[in-house]
Design an enzyme around this catalytic site. Structure first.
Site, PDB file in Angstrom:
ATOM      1  N   LYS A   9       0.832  -1.202   0.000  1.00  0.00           N
ATOM      2  CA  LYS A   9       0.000   0.000   0.000  1.00  0.00           C
ATOM      3  C   LYS A   9       0.876   1.265   0.000  1.00  0.00           C
ATOM      4  CE  LYS A   9      -3.774  -2.465   2.326  1.00  0.00           C
ATOM      5  NZ  LYS A   9      -4.657  -2.510   3.515  1.00  0.00           N
ATOM      6  N   TYR A  49     -12.161  -2.843  -3.378  1.00  0.00           N
ATOM      7  CA  TYR A  49     -12.694  -3.016  -2.019  1.00  0.00           C
ATOM      8  C   TYR A  49     -14.227  -3.043  -2.005  1.00  0.00           C
ATOM      9  CZ  TYR A  49      -8.118  -2.586   0.251  1.00  0.00           C
ATOM     10  OH  TYR A  49      -6.822  -2.804   0.686  1.00  0.00           O
ATOM     11  N   PHE A  57     -15.454   2.669   7.483  1.00  0.00           N
ATOM     12  CA  PHE A  57     -14.103   3.116   7.129  1.00  0.00           C
ATOM     13  C   PHE A  57     -13.856   3.070   5.619  1.00  0.00           C
ATOM     14  CE2 PHE A  57     -13.887  -1.419   8.342  1.00  0.00           C
ATOM     15  CZ  PHE A  57     -13.355  -1.985   7.189  1.00  0.00           C
ATOM     16  N   ARG A  85      -0.920 -14.883   3.836  1.00  0.00           N
ATOM     17  CA  ARG A  85      -1.610 -14.159   4.919  1.00  0.00           C
ATOM     18  C   ARG A  85      -0.851 -14.296   6.236  1.00  0.00           C
ATOM     19  NH1 ARG A  85      -6.451 -11.118   4.105  1.00  0.00           N
ATOM     20  NH2 ARG A  85      -7.422 -12.109   5.906  1.00  0.00           N
ATOM     21  N   THR A  91      -4.872  -8.462  10.221  1.00  0.00           N
ATOM     22  CA  THR A  91      -5.256  -7.174   9.623  1.00  0.00           C
ATOM     23  C   THR A  91      -4.949  -6.011  10.557  1.00  0.00           C
ATOM     24  OG1 THR A  91      -7.004  -8.274   8.406  1.00  0.00           O
ATOM     25  CG2 THR A  91      -7.180  -5.886   8.595  1.00  0.00           C
ATOM     26  N   ARG A 102       3.122  -6.972   9.111  1.00  0.00           N
ATOM     27  CA  ARG A 102       2.398  -5.939   9.878  1.00  0.00           C
ATOM     28  C   ARG A 102       2.874  -5.908  11.327  1.00  0.00           C
ATOM     29  NH1 ARG A 102      -3.283  -7.787   7.297  1.00  0.00           N
ATOM     30  NH2 ARG A 102      -3.386  -6.387   5.485  1.00  0.00           N
ATOM     31  N   ASN A 112      -1.888  -0.183   7.262  1.00  0.00           N
ATOM     32  CA  ASN A 112      -1.324  -1.501   7.589  1.00  0.00           C
ATOM     33  C   ASN A 112      -0.421  -2.084   6.501  1.00  0.00           C
ATOM     34  OD1 ASN A 112      -3.362  -2.179   5.839  1.00  0.00           O
ATOM     35  ND2 ASN A 112      -4.316  -3.714   7.166  1.00  0.00           N
ATOM     36  N   HIS A 115      -1.659  -5.570   1.539  1.00  0.00           N
ATOM     37  CA  HIS A 115      -2.910  -6.335   1.375  1.00  0.00           C
ATOM     38  C   HIS A 115      -2.571  -7.690   0.753  1.00  0.00           C
ATOM     39  CE1 HIS A 115      -6.925  -7.475  -0.085  1.00  0.00           C
ATOM     40  NE2 HIS A 115      -6.312  -7.786  -1.214  1.00  0.00           N
ATOM     41  N   GLU A 126      -9.119 -10.685  -7.808  1.00  0.00           N
ATOM     42  CA  GLU A 126      -8.210  -9.537  -7.679  1.00  0.00           C
ATOM     43  C   GLU A 126      -7.124  -9.559  -8.758  1.00  0.00           C
ATOM     44  OE1 GLU A 126      -9.025  -9.071  -2.879  1.00  0.00           O
ATOM     45  OE2 GLU A 126      -7.062  -9.763  -3.528  1.00  0.00           O
TER      46      GLU A 126
END
Ligand code: CMP
Length: 143
Positions: A9, A49, A57, A85, A91, A102, A112, A115, A126
């Site tokens: 990100k 998203y 949010f 993951r 998350t 993270r 964070n 993704h 995706e």
């Protein structure tokens, strides 16, 4: 072979974490199949998203994702979705273990760093969204 979509990100790019993050996936043994450095617009981020559009949010999340360039990647390997993951961590950085990306580099759920697709089906969706031109075939000697 299983593939997943991973995005560094804007905060991860700005903080100079691109090399470190790619290195963690490479050292684990996964194969890089696609990579682009790209700034996305609002409609694109909203599409990525879309499942979260009802969340309070959502607007802040979209603002964050369009605030600067991201690194969009496709990684391949056995169980890469779930293992990816685990490499990324929970998350919410307050709950992500030290040793995860993270856990090591983030403190705020709204910033964070990275993704990763949460399931094989969402990975396929995706990858199709971010790489509509398709993913070129090449075989790593590791597999
Ligand atoms: P990501 O893995 O990209 O999936 C959805 C994103 O929504 C998540 O990482 C966070 O960046 C964001 N997110 C989830 N929950 C919250 C929250 N409570 N507040 C702000 N952002 C959130």
């Amino acid at each position: 072979m299983e593939q997943t979509f991973i995005m560094i990100k804007p905060d991860g790019v700005q903080r100079g974490l691109v090399g470190e993050i790619i290195s963690r996936f490479e050292k684990k043994g996964f194969t890089l199949k696609g990579l682009k450095f790209i700034t996305v617009d609002r409609p694109f981020a909203e599409k990525h998203y879309a499942d979260l559009s009802a969340k309070p949010f959502f607007n802040g999340l979209v603002e964050y994702i369009i605030s600067g360039p991201v690194v969009a990647m496709v990684w391949e390997g056995k169980h890469v979705v779930t293992t990816g993951r685990k490499i990324i961590g929970a998350t919410n950085p307050a709950e992500s273990a030290p040793g995860t990306i993270r856990g090591d580099y983030a403190i705020d759920i709204g910033r964070n760093v990275i993704h990763g697709s949460d399931a094989v089906e969402s990975a396929q969706k995706e990858i199709a969204l971010w790489f509509p031109e398709g993913i070129a075939e090449w075989q790593s000697s590791l597999h």
